[in-house]
Write an enzyme that holds these catalytic residues in place. Sequence first.
Site: not given
Ligand code: K2U
Ligand code: NI
Length: 186
Positions: A150-151, A154
């Site tokens: 996911h990161e 980005h």
């Molecule tokens: O990149 C981001 O915006 C952070 C993402 C990371 C993420 C997205 C989907 C699945 C896993 C990780 C999220 O905003 S992190 C928010 C979050 C917090 C706890 C559990 C799952 C997602």
């Molecule tokens: Ni994200």
Amino acid sequence: MDDIVREGGPVLRQVAEPVPVPLKQEDRETLLAMMQFLKNSQDPELSAKYKLRSGIGLSANQIGVAKRMFVTYLNNEKGDIVEHYWVNPKIVSHSVSMIYLPESEGCLSVDRPVEGFVPRYESVKVKGYDLNGKEVVKRFKGYQAIVFQHELDHLDGVMFYDRINAEHPFKLPQGVEIRSLYDLRK
Ligand code: K2U
Ligand code: NI
């Protein structure tokens, strides 16, 4: 949360630039601030006080910096919370099998719920540099693999919903082995 670029911000669709290693002090400080944000976002008092959405990953694009670096702050398979600073990260190999989060994914840059399955590699072997410019190679599977992908997306201007089947959000790709993350444990 005002520092987080929301969808529509052009930087979220830019391909981020590689970062010079060893890190310049400025890039190092940016990474440390990004990690502090994740820690604050997971602290009950601070997240309530500053109205922070909980995050377990954050890429530099999301704070308006088009550089190939991101941080993650989540539990590993042993249940310990682990900080990772990734500079110029890449996937060097990955499984054929895929997984998805049945509850779909979220994003700190997306202030709306988006339904649908996001197919991700079940396991990845990744390479990058850490805060001290040391080369790091690691393998992730399951939830940690999802967060890394996911990161990394980005950094390439890809949002999680780009990977959801637009016509049939809950249709899984044909001809590939794909399971829900929670079936992994069975
Ligand atoms: O990149 C981001 O915006 C952070 C993402 C990371 C993420 C997205 C989907 C699945 C896993 C990780 C999220 O905003 S992190 C928010 C979050 C917090 C706890 C559990 C799952 C997602
Ligand atoms: Ni994200």
